[in-house]
Design a protein around this motif. Sequence first.
Motif, PDB file in Angstrom:
ATOM      1  N   ALA A 150       0.658  -1.052   0.115  1.00 39.29           N
ATOM      2  CA  ALA A 150      -0.007   0.044  -0.220  1.00 39.29           C
ATOM      3  C   ALA A 150       0.895   1.174   0.041  1.00 39.29           C
ATOM      4  O   ALA A 150       0.603   2.111  -0.818  1.00 39.29           O
ATOM      5  CB  ALA A 150      -1.058  -0.097   1.176  1.00 39.29           C
ATOM      6  N   ALA A 151       1.855   1.356   0.749  1.00 44.88           N
ATOM      7  CA  ALA A 151       2.833   2.359   1.003  1.00 44.88           C
ATOM      8  C   ALA A 151       3.371   2.694  -0.353  1.00 44.88           C
ATOM      9  O   ALA A 151       3.378   3.899  -1.072  1.00 44.88           O
ATOM     10  CB  ALA A 151       4.024   2.200   1.912  1.00 44.88           C
ATOM     11  N   ALA A 152       3.565   1.724  -1.208  1.00 43.97           N
ATOM     12  CA  ALA A 152       4.377   1.692  -2.554  1.00 43.97           C
ATOM     13  C   ALA A 152       3.320   2.340  -3.443  1.00 43.97           C
ATOM     14  O   ALA A 152       3.673   3.405  -4.235  1.00 43.97           O
ATOM     15  CB  ALA A 152       4.936   0.504  -3.081  1.00 43.97           C
ATOM     16  N   LEU A 153       2.145   1.841  -3.418  1.00 46.86           N
ATOM     17  CA  LEU A 153       1.139   2.287  -4.306  1.00 46.86           C
ATOM     18  C   LEU A 153       0.726   3.708  -4.386  1.00 46.86           C
ATOM     19  O   LEU A 153       0.641   4.409  -4.916  1.00 46.86           O
ATOM     20  CB  LEU A 153      -0.134   1.533  -4.034  1.00 46.86           C
ATOM     21  CG  LEU A 153      -0.284   0.150  -4.832  1.00 46.86           C
ATOM     22  CD1 LEU A 153      -1.192  -0.775  -4.517  1.00 46.86           C
ATOM     23  CD2 LEU A 153       0.256   0.102  -6.310  1.00 46.86           C
ATOM     24  N   PHE A 154       0.540   4.169  -2.777  1.00 42.65           N
ATOM     25  CA  PHE A 154       0.416   5.609  -2.304  1.00 42.65           C
ATOM     26  C   PHE A 154       1.552   6.576  -2.943  1.00 42.65           C
ATOM     27  O   PHE A 154       1.314   7.539  -3.533  1.00 42.65           O
ATOM     28  CB  PHE A 154       0.129   5.835  -1.045  1.00 42.65           C
ATOM     29  CG  PHE A 154      -1.295   5.262  -0.578  1.00 42.65           C
ATOM     30  CD1 PHE A 154      -2.292   6.047  -1.246  1.00 42.65           C
ATOM     31  CD2 PHE A 154      -1.405   4.467   0.488  1.00 42.65           C
ATOM     32  CE1 PHE A 154      -3.515   5.542  -0.496  1.00 42.65           C
ATOM     33  CE2 PHE A 154      -2.592   3.946   1.147  1.00 42.65           C
ATOM     34  CZ  PHE A 154      -3.538   4.712   0.359  1.00 42.65           C
ATOM     35  N   GLY A 155       2.690   5.710  -3.073  1.00 40.09           N
ATOM     36  CA  GLY A 155       3.995   6.675  -3.401  1.00 40.09           C
ATOM     37  C   GLY A 155       3.781   6.754  -5.040  1.00 40.09           C
ATOM     38  O   GLY A 155       4.036   7.828  -5.557  1.00 40.09           O
TER      39      GLY A 155
ATOM     40  N   TYR B  46      -1.074  11.828   3.409  1.00 39.82           N
ATOM     41  CA  TYR B  46      -1.432  11.488   4.758  1.00 39.82           C
ATOM     42  C   TYR B  46      -1.839   9.976   4.835  1.00 39.82           C
ATOM     43  O   TYR B  46      -1.348   9.266   5.845  1.00 39.82           O
ATOM     44  CB  TYR B  46      -3.229  11.999   4.970  1.00 39.82           C
ATOM     45  CG  TYR B  46      -3.823  11.424   6.347  1.00 39.82           C
ATOM     46  CD1 TYR B  46      -3.444  11.909   7.611  1.00 39.82           C
ATOM     47  CD2 TYR B  46      -4.698  10.259   6.387  1.00 39.82           C
ATOM     48  CE1 TYR B  46      -4.161  11.354   8.638  1.00 39.82           C
ATOM     49  CE2 TYR B  46      -5.070   9.746   7.206  1.00 39.82           C
ATOM     50  CZ  TYR B  46      -4.970  10.350   8.609  1.00 39.82           C
ATOM     51  OH  TYR B  46      -5.616   9.874   9.634  1.00 39.82           O
ATOM     52  N   MET B  47      -2.309   9.306   3.747  1.00 39.64           N
ATOM     53  CA  MET B  47      -2.307   7.945   3.719  1.00 39.64           C
ATOM     54  C   MET B  47      -0.969   7.067   3.669  1.00 39.64           C
ATOM     55  O   MET B  47      -0.783   5.866   4.319  1.00 39.64           O
ATOM     56  CB  MET B  47      -3.474   7.253   2.658  1.00 39.64           C
ATOM     57  CG  MET B  47      -4.555   7.685   2.782  1.00 39.64           C
ATOM     58  SD  MET B  47      -5.388   6.925   4.160  1.00 39.64           S
ATOM     59  CE  MET B  47      -5.192   5.206   3.978  1.00 39.64           C
ATOM     60  N   LYS B  48      -0.246   7.703   3.020  1.00 37.11           N
ATOM     61  CA  LYS B  48       1.200   7.352   3.115  1.00 37.11           C
ATOM     62  C   LYS B  48       1.875   7.341   4.249  1.00 37.11           C
ATOM     63  O   LYS B  48       2.725   6.174   4.730  1.00 37.11           O
ATOM     64  CB  LYS B  48       2.161   7.707   1.606  1.00 37.11           C
ATOM     65  CG  LYS B  48       3.547   7.173   1.526  1.00 37.11           C
ATOM     66  CD  LYS B  48       4.212   7.512   0.367  1.00 37.11           C
ATOM     67  CE  LYS B  48       5.465   7.030   0.269  1.00 37.11           C
ATOM     68  NZ  LYS B  48       5.621   5.623   0.359  1.00 37.11           N
ATOM     69  N   GLY B  49       1.772   8.554   4.864  1.00 37.79           N
ATOM     70  CA  GLY B  49       2.209   8.478   6.351  1.00 37.79           C
ATOM     71  C   GLY B  49       1.552   7.382   7.235  1.00 37.79           C
ATOM     72  O   GLY B  49       2.318   7.082   8.344  1.00 37.79           O
TER      73      GLY B  49
END
Length: 327
Positions: free
Chosen positions: A29-34, A48-51
Amino acid sequence: MTTSALDDEFQALEARAYDTFDTGRLTHAAALFGDALARKPDAIHLHYMKGLAHKYLGEWSQSLQHNLRAIALNGEFEQSMAWNAAIAATGLGDWDEARRQWERCGIRIPPGSGPIEGDFGLASIRLNPWHGGETVWARRIDPVRARLLNVPLPESGHRLFDIVLHDGAPTGRRRTGDGDRTAPVFNVLDTLAESDFDTYVAFVRCDSPEDLDDLTDATLPGIGYVEDWTRSVVHYCLRCSYGSPHAHHDAAPPDDWAIERNLGIGAQGKAAAVRLLTQWASRGPGRHVDGIETPRLERPARSQDRTWWRGEDEDDDEDDDSDGEPG
């Protein structure tokens, strides 16, 4: 590719990121938000979501970076962003930033610089919430740091008096031992300082509660706390699991006394624990020490197959793994 097609592609990417987060696959998920931020670098909600994903991964530098960026882009105060930034700053030991964010949230903290040392009340702390979730009592020393007051099970990888970082939002409330009050239940996110107290598992026999009180009330140098796990740890037989031979008996009714007692001892060395038990056994008839173990186990790895941070509210009357009174 047309603008409409690009918009559709971005919306699909964003939806995948949220879906992945909602199934607990935080790294992905962190990679996709990136990836989504690479297309829209000023999207507040994506920072916010990546954080948030990095927070639940315990990746404090990345979490702080994206929460601060969301705060800067938002302009107006948003409490959830400030709390997450303060949690990440605390995880990093960036006390100036943590203090700044707590002040923005209107939280009174002791003045000064460096780590916050105050009394923010008693809390029930869920250790390793991604794996089992044993709960112990702790004293909060700042809005998201707490010192453990119970002797945790060895399987948790935690120790008496560890200082842990916990989440800001409680996942329920739990009754204290007197039954007159409740305390919030928080998920642990990280361990910030390990104590020098190891966990020793002792198996003893004694004829009365008064015999046991003589042990749990005893003090010696190097002894932090002695906890009776016999009632509070009920999900498996501790004696069998640690190889202490004994005959199984039918469980005693709640109001009856069970002669065999399983203890957790927080001590700075085995010699102190052995000395405590030897002196106790010598002070009265019918007192026996059947064994003492020193299991040293690693903390379980973070799970990425469920959304452990969305814990259900606890039943106030429910017994968890380790549920004694604070030490």
